[in-house]
Motif scaffolding. Structure first.
Motif, short mmCIF file in Angstrom:
data_model
loop_
_atom_site.label_atom_id
_atom_site.label_comp_id
_atom_site.label_asym_id
_atom_site.label_seq_id
_atom_site.Cartn_x
_atom_site.Cartn_y
_atom_site.Cartn_z
N ARG A 1 39.32 36.11 29.99
CA ARG A 1 38.71 37.45 30.06
C ARG A 1 37.23 37.37 29.74
O ARG A 1 36.40 38.02 30.38
CB ARG A 1 39.43 38.39 29.08
CG ARG A 1 40.77 38.87 29.56
CD ARG A 1 40.62 39.95 30.60
NE ARG A 1 41.89 40.35 31.18
CZ ARG A 1 42.01 41.19 32.19
NH1 ARG A 1 40.93 41.71 32.74
NH2 ARG A 1 43.19 41.51 32.67
N TYR B 1 40.25 39.56 38.71
CA TYR B 1 40.07 40.41 37.53
C TYR B 1 39.30 41.64 38.01
O TYR B 1 38.14 41.53 38.44
CB TYR B 1 39.27 39.68 36.44
CG TYR B 1 40.05 38.59 35.74
CD1 TYR B 1 40.76 38.86 34.57
CD2 TYR B 1 40.09 37.30 36.25
CE1 TYR B 1 41.49 37.87 33.93
CE2 TYR B 1 40.81 36.30 35.62
CZ TYR B 1 41.51 36.60 34.46
OH TYR B 1 42.22 35.62 33.83
N VAL C 1 35.99 44.60 35.66
CA VAL C 1 35.57 43.89 34.44
C VAL C 1 34.28 44.53 33.93
O VAL C 1 33.31 44.66 34.68
CB VAL C 1 35.35 42.40 34.73
CG1 VAL C 1 34.86 41.68 33.48
CG2 VAL C 1 36.61 41.77 35.27
#
Length: 654
Positions: free
Chosen positions: A516, A570, A573
């Motif tokens: 992440r 992802y 973000v």
């Protein structure tokens, strides 16, 4: 204490400003801080008044002294040139949103000054076509662009609790899968305090499932909305608990019935005192070591709490093994029949079966959120009021899903142990510095040999993994040819102008928290930041999927690559980095990886300042906290700070 005005507060102050400012004339504008503007007005009935607007937080008249810069920034200069001498035609709230509008006429021109009081709000001047003349802060989001020349877009409207019909309210409640108080907050655009007030006046428990209300109970809720949001009688006052300030409200609330109150003659006066007292109650200046110790102690508490929570959720899965297994098996069976996850979720939600209330979400990758009510005699997870919400993967077995939580608990334990060691060292340094010294010596800064990765963009993740990225096309090429190993992971964005981001795994399994952080790093140092956006998408691949070999007839330019195979995306973000000093060097990167290690430290977000101008401001901020200027210059010179800043405009957050 609340940190910003509510929708009700904005409604009350807009009415008060309408009475005092309409028919008056605009004076000078001043910018006191990056988010704070003061505009003077000549009121028809009260003479000179100062209006304070703090983007994302408050709008009200103020009597506090101001210290404006000698050279006004661009935004107040523009306001003076366009608005000074103009007449105030109207003041209003936009719908029931936290947006105040001041309509001003000057000659043949008309303008609307917009004050956004919601999070990440702005202050903007619009022309008579609704175009943005200039924003206080140029910002761009996925669905809104707050830039000069752009058409201003309001946020999507929600139901207004002041005017919502009984039928619309009934539909909202019947369609809800949550309790009453949460449904009111999310569906009627009101704060938690006012949602609890509605429940109290309607004589209903706030945890009552919204869809279970009877017709008579819906009538009571509708009447309570009319009583609360009519704002017929304004009685501005502080709410106090044994002398401690709790809240500021424009009218009495029954939820505060047992607490003390201090009345004010106007709501602006109450807001002015409230927010000023909040600033005055801020923490006294501490040394950098004291701040570091507090930050480390707080991090240890947070890591310990998360460790216990994740372990408890793993245990919860085993405690409810049969129930969880039946749900996973039902989804697996539907997949075998050819249904997609979205089709499975739709069928479950419309089935009327008990499982429909338990599955809160199910995405296209099989990640599902499952709500388990607390079984009789069963202990709830720490921090939960009955039952638990579990994040599971429909592709995994019950033990594998439980193991995911145990692994997350281990990650938090590892972070806690690292933070505890760092705290011990900080305490040792504090003790050593507190001891009397016989000889006072000057701190000597030795020139540190740069590490190989410091010529690239880099950071060390919160789990201890090195992450690097190219500064330009040449840097991307060098990382690909020299430092990208088969065991590594790579991240990139679909938009051009992004670093080739590489997670150096050293052959170890990389936790999700590091991935992440690497995603935030990849997005923040890409052209997404330069465009002024606050979020973006990127993808993760294995090192073997990155190649410089083009398809026949194609050409790959310098710094570009071909990705073959599946990509793990992802989405949305958030961008944002932190820069700070850690011992003898400057570090920067994702906030979660940088902030616990550095002191002093600042957080950066997209904004209006060039890298050079922002670096000078950051250096001055560091200089206020670092006693040894020679050491500061050696460790965090302006050029070094610039090297950690993303491309394009930026600003210090907060």
């Amino acid at each position: 204490m609340k940190k910003a005005m509510s929708n009700v507060d904005v409604a009350a102050v807009a009415e008060e400003l309408r009475e005092k400012l309409v028919g008056g004339f605009v004076g000078k504008a001043y910018q006191l801080a990056p988010d704070r503007v003061v505009i003077s007005f000549q009121s028809p009935g009260q003479g000179k008044l100062d209006l304070l607007i703090e983007a994302g937080r408050r709008i009200h008249l103020t009597e506090k002294p101001r210290e404006a810069p000698k050279m006004p920034p661009q935004f107040p200069t523009m306001l003076r040139s366009r608005l000074t001498g103009g007449r105030v035609a109207e003041v209003r709230q936009h719908g029931f949103d936290r947006v105040a509008e001041i309509e001003i006429e000057r000659g043949d021109d008309s303008y609307v000054l917009i004050a956004e009081i919601f999070p990440k709000g702005n202050v903007l001047l619009l022309d008579d076509y609704g175009r943005i003349v200039l924003p206080l802060r140029p910002l761009a989001f996925r669905d809104r662009r707050l830039l000069a020349g752009e058409k201003y877009q309001y946020r999507e409207a929600q139901l207004d609790p002041r005017t919502v019909s009984r039928n619309d309210l009934a539909f909202l409640l019947a369609a809800s899968e949550s309790d009453l108080v949460r449904t009111l907050v999310r569906g009627l655009n009101m704060g938690g305090t006012y949602a609890e007030e509605v429940c109290l006046r309607a004589g209903l428990e706030k945890t009552t499932p919204a869809h279970s209300l009877s017709g008579e109970e819906i009538d009571r809720v509708h009447r309570a909305l009319g009583e609360i949001f009519g704002l017929v009688q304004i009685e501005p006052h502080f709410v106090l608990d044994h002398g401690n300030l709790v809240d500021v409200v424009p009218a009495p609330l029954e939820v505060y019935g047992d607490l003390e109150r201090r009345d004010f003659e106007s709501f602006s006066r109450a807001l002015d005192e409230y927010f000023s007292s909040e600033e005055e109650m801020g923490p006294k200046p501490k040394t950098s070591l004291e701040r570091r110790r507090e930050m480390q102690e707080r991090s240890i508490r947070e890591f310990r709490d998360k460790e216990r929570k994740f372990a408890a959720l793993g245990e919860k899965i085993y405690e409810r093994y049969g129930e969880v297994d039946s749900i996973l098996s039902a989804i697996s069976g539907a997949l075998d029949k050819g249904y997609t996850y979205s089709e499975i979720l739709a069928k479950i939600k419309t089935s009327g079966l008990p499982i429909a209330d338990k599955i809160l979400s199910l995405d296209y990758q099989g990640e599902l959120c499952l709500r388990l009510d607390e079984a009789p005699g069963e202990a709830g997870v720490e921090g939960d009021s009955g039952g638990a919400e579990l994040e599971l993967n429909a592709n995994l077995t019950v033990p594998q899903n439980a193991q995911r939580y145990y692994d997350r608990a281990k990650e938090q334990a590892k972070k806690r142990e690292g933070a505890e060691k760092a705290l011990e060292e900080t305490i040792r340094i504090i003790g050593r510095r507190a001891a009397p010294e016989k000889i006072k010596t000057r701190k000597v800064t030795r020139r540190r040999k740069p590490r190989w990765y410091e010529r690239f963009r880099w950071f060390e993740s919160s789990d201890g993994f090195l992450v690097i990225g190219g500064r330009d096309a040449s840097g991307n090429e060098e990382i690909y040819s020299k430092y990208l190993e088969k065991r590594d992971l790579a991240l990139h964005t679909d938009v051009p102008g992004a670093p080739l981001t590489v997670v150096k795994t050293m052959g170890e399994e990389v936790p999700e928290s590091t991935l992440r952080e690497a995603a935030e790093f990849a997005v923040s140092y890409s052209s997404i930041w330069k465009a002024g956006l606050f979020e973006g998408d990127c993808y993760l691949v294995n090192a073997e999927q990155v190649t410089k070999t083009p398809e026949p007839g194609e050409f790959i330019k310098k710094g570009a690559f071909v990705i073959r195979g599946e990509r793990r995306y992802y989405r949305d973000v958030p961008v944002g980095i932190a820069i700070g000093i850690a011992e003898d060097r400057l570090i920067g990167g994702p906030v979660s990886a940088t902030k616990p290690r550095a002191d002093p430290v600042v957080e950066i977000e997209p904004g209006e300042l060039s890298p050079e101008d922002l670096a000078k401001r950051i250096y001055r901020t560091f200089a206020e906290r670092e006693e040894d200027r020679r050491h500061l210059k050696a460790v965090a010179s302006i050029d070094r700070i610039v090297s950690f800043l993303p491309p394009g405009g930026s600003r210090v957050k907060g």
